[in-house]
Design a protein around this motif. Structure first.
Motif, PDB file in Angstrom:
ATOM      1  N   VAL A 113      -2.298   2.296  -8.376  1.00 57.28           N
ATOM      2  CA  VAL A 113      -0.928   1.379  -7.878  1.00 57.28           C
ATOM      3  C   VAL A 113       0.013   2.299  -9.098  1.00 57.28           C
ATOM      4  O   VAL A 113       1.231   2.520  -8.829  1.00 57.28           O
ATOM      5  CB  VAL A 113      -1.242   0.189  -8.766  1.00 57.28           C
ATOM      6  CG1 VAL A 113       0.196  -0.689  -8.759  1.00 57.28           C
ATOM      7  CG2 VAL A 113      -1.685  -0.885  -7.519  1.00 57.28           C
ATOM      8  N   ALA A 114      -0.592   2.617 -10.079  1.00 54.33           N
ATOM      9  CA  ALA A 114       0.330   3.350 -11.162  1.00 54.33           C
ATOM     10  C   ALA A 114       0.717   4.695 -10.364  1.00 54.33           C
ATOM     11  O   ALA A 114       1.894   5.110 -10.451  1.00 54.33           O
ATOM     12  CB  ALA A 114      -0.414   3.656 -12.427  1.00 54.33           C
ATOM     13  N   VAL A 173       5.411   2.320  -4.434  1.00 59.04           N
ATOM     14  CA  VAL A 173       5.311   1.126  -4.575  1.00 59.04           C
ATOM     15  C   VAL A 173       6.364   0.620  -5.721  1.00 59.04           C
ATOM     16  O   VAL A 173       6.551   1.502  -6.857  1.00 59.04           O
ATOM     17  CB  VAL A 173       3.784   0.383  -4.827  1.00 59.04           C
ATOM     18  CG1 VAL A 173       3.057   0.791  -3.570  1.00 59.04           C
ATOM     19  CG2 VAL A 173       3.191   1.007  -6.324  1.00 59.04           C
ATOM     20  N   GLU A 174       6.475  -0.776  -5.980  1.00 54.49           N
ATOM     21  CA  GLU A 174       7.056  -1.062  -7.296  1.00 54.49           C
ATOM     22  C   GLU A 174       6.185  -2.208  -7.820  1.00 54.49           C
ATOM     23  O   GLU A 174       5.756  -3.216  -6.965  1.00 54.49           O
ATOM     24  CB  GLU A 174       8.299  -1.590  -6.909  1.00 54.49           C
ATOM     25  CG  GLU A 174       9.478  -0.580  -6.759  1.00 54.49           C
ATOM     26  CD  GLU A 174      10.617  -1.034  -6.285  1.00 54.49           C
ATOM     27  OE1 GLU A 174      11.841  -0.013  -6.229  1.00 54.49           O
ATOM     28  OE2 GLU A 174      10.967  -2.213  -6.466  1.00 54.49           O
ATOM     29  N   LEU A 207       4.040  -7.494  -6.751  1.00 52.98           N
ATOM     30  CA  LEU A 207       3.889  -5.829  -6.009  1.00 52.98           C
ATOM     31  C   LEU A 207       4.369  -5.732  -4.838  1.00 52.98           C
ATOM     32  O   LEU A 207       4.315  -6.648  -4.126  1.00 52.98           O
ATOM     33  CB  LEU A 207       2.566  -5.589  -6.124  1.00 52.98           C
ATOM     34  CG  LEU A 207       1.774  -4.431  -5.525  1.00 52.98           C
ATOM     35  CD1 LEU A 207       2.419  -3.275  -6.447  1.00 52.98           C
ATOM     36  CD2 LEU A 207       0.445  -4.492  -5.345  1.00 52.98           C
ATOM     37  N   ARG A 208       5.149  -4.855  -4.548  1.00 52.56           N
ATOM     38  CA  ARG A 208       5.898  -4.476  -3.051  1.00 52.56           C
ATOM     39  C   ARG A 208       5.771  -2.990  -2.869  1.00 52.56           C
ATOM     40  O   ARG A 208       5.977  -2.220  -3.877  1.00 52.56           O
ATOM     41  CB  ARG A 208       7.227  -5.197  -3.205  1.00 52.56           C
ATOM     42  CG  ARG A 208       8.259  -4.334  -4.065  1.00 52.56           C
ATOM     43  CD  ARG A 208       9.683  -4.785  -3.879  1.00 52.56           C
ATOM     44  NE  ARG A 208      10.103  -4.669  -2.623  1.00 52.56           N
ATOM     45  CZ  ARG A 208      10.784  -3.582  -2.301  1.00 52.56           C
ATOM     46  NH1 ARG A 208      10.930  -2.571  -3.240  1.00 52.56           N
ATOM     47  NH2 ARG A 208      11.336  -3.225  -1.138  1.00 52.56           N
ATOM     48  N   VAL A 268      -4.652   0.841  -2.370  1.00 56.07           N
ATOM     49  CA  VAL A 268      -4.044  -0.121  -3.420  1.00 56.07           C
ATOM     50  C   VAL A 268      -5.325  -1.176  -3.298  1.00 56.07           C
ATOM     51  O   VAL A 268      -5.770  -1.650  -4.532  1.00 56.07           O
ATOM     52  CB  VAL A 268      -2.890  -0.632  -3.129  1.00 56.07           C
ATOM     53  CG1 VAL A 268      -2.539  -1.941  -3.858  1.00 56.07           C
ATOM     54  CG2 VAL A 268      -1.843   0.125  -3.444  1.00 56.07           C
ATOM     55  N   VAL A 269      -5.831  -1.647  -2.106  1.00 55.87           N
ATOM     56  CA  VAL A 269      -6.461  -3.050  -2.407  1.00 55.87           C
ATOM     57  C   VAL A 269      -7.966  -2.624  -2.771  1.00 55.87           C
ATOM     58  O   VAL A 269      -8.858  -1.641  -2.381  1.00 55.87           O
ATOM     59  CB  VAL A 269      -6.675  -3.463  -0.890  1.00 55.87           C
ATOM     60  CG1 VAL A 269      -7.388  -4.562  -0.768  1.00 55.87           C
ATOM     61  CG2 VAL A 269      -5.412  -3.742  -0.289  1.00 55.87           C
TER      62      VAL A 269
END
Length: 382
Positions: A347-348, A356-357, A363-364, A380-381
């Protein structure tokens, strides 16, 4: 008395079509004749089974999908809606959608379908070019489709229609003109799908035989970006990866899926998610009818969902939305620790890259990330 719970969504599947489109991998079947009374009774029985398990919940939306549910007699639509209202009760602003083919024969039923209680229709126009419609195996031409659209706009309070783009040979200029025309009709919702080659379809066979070219992924990405820009400029921004709407006109039924709310599904092949269970009904119409006669319902599988499966499904569905997901909510709903929902390092990295943000537990996927959503989800998941 109804408990104070979020409203349910109800999906009703009508599996029959006049013909099978070469791109379609939905549970649709062509039959020479259909015993309409028998099918009405069977759907009512399947519906009653689900209602007995969830009757404390009001219905917030109903969706007739298929197949081609506009082939259903309006009397069957009315009977199903009357039964659903008796069993569950309707939320005051219930959304009731029916998918329809834009043929003149089916359009002639729109007034009666609206009188039965349907207040939103989704038309499968698919293209605004006669040659493209022939390629897609559609029975209507552009003139007939637009006539059905006009009839629908007079009969229903809300109208959406589908288009398929990224067709072989379709240029950016071609799609620009076609989409501009689509936007000029004034509907408040559009579903815009890139042509995908699904296993088991006629198109998949043609691709394997070298008889159908596959659109270059870079060209598909350009078409996708153009679609999002053009619809946003027209006031119908993307609220989901393939769906565009004016503010307040989003499909409330589909939002239930994407926000991982509870829904029940009846009819052949229908899926459901209720009370932590995944339900799946028999796909083949004849097998489903046999199950109804034997058991009073058409369920093939009813499986408890593990906590991690619920969390994964909620993430995979919710990240399709422009609004994204609330990780705190998913953790509460699934019972999975919020720290275990995603891969923080991934994610980072994606956040630094602009894909992503994340703000707190929200989270989007960004507009930049949406064209590569599948890859982002895989990263991500957890």
């Amino acid at each position: 008395m109804k408990q104070t719970l979020d409203p349910l969504a109800l999906y009703i599947h009508w599996p029959f079509c006049v013909s099978k489109c070469p791109y379609c991998d939905f549970n649709s079947h062509v039959r020479e004749s259909v015993d309409q009374q028998a099918w009405r009774d069977a759907l009512l029985a399947d519906l009653a089974h689900e209602a007995a398990l969830t009757s404390r919940r009001q219905l917030g939306s109903i969706f007739f999908g298929g197949g081609t549910p506009s082939l259903m007699p309006p009397e069957t639509v009315a009977a199903l809606l009357d039964s659903a209202e008796r069993h569950w009760g309707f939320a005051p602003d219930i959304e009731i959608t029916l998918e329809a083919n834009p043929s003149s024969v089916e359009a002639a039923r729109f007034a009666d379908i609206a009188s039965a209680g349907v207040n939103r229709v989704s038309l499968g126009l698919q293209a605004l070019d006669d040659q493209a419609l022939h390629f897609l195996g559609r029975a209507h031409d552009v003139a007939e489709g637009l006539g059905a659209l006009d009839t629908a706009q007079n009969a229903f309070g809300r109208v959406s229609f589908d288009l398929i783009y990224a067709r072989p040979g379709q240029s950016l200029a071609d799609w620009d003109a076609e989409l501009a025309r689509a936007l000029s009709f004034g509907t408040s919702h559009l579903s815009l799908y890139q042509l995908t080659i699904e296993p088991g379809t006629r198109f998949a066979t043609l691709v394997a035989q070298g008889k159908l070219p596959v659109v270059d992924p870079d060209h598909g990405a350009d078409l996708f970006e153009q679609t999002r820009t053009q619809t946003a400029q027209a006031g119908l921004p993307a609220y989901e990866i393939s769906n565009h709407a004016r503010a307040g006109e989003e499909s409330r039924h589909n939002l239930t899926y994407w926000r991982y709310g509870d829904y029940v599904g009846v009819g052949p092949g229908a899926h459901g998610r209720r009370g932590g269970l995944a339900t799946f009904r028999r796909k083949k119409p004849e097998n489903w009818m046999t199950a109804i006669a034997r058991n009073g319902q058409g369920i093939e599988e009813e499986t408890p969902l593990a906590h991690v499966d619920r969390a994964t499904e909620a993430l995979l569905m919710g990240l399709r939305l422009a609004e994204g997901v609330d990780l705190d909510r998913i953790a509460r709903m699934s019972g999975v620790n919020i720290a275990d929902l995603t891969k923080p390092h991934a994610v980072a990295l994606l956040q630094r890259q602009g894909f992503v943000e994340q703000s707190g537990s929200h989270l989007r996927v960004t507009d930049t990330g949406m064209p590569v959503l599948d890859r982002i989800l895989a990263e991500v998941v957890a």
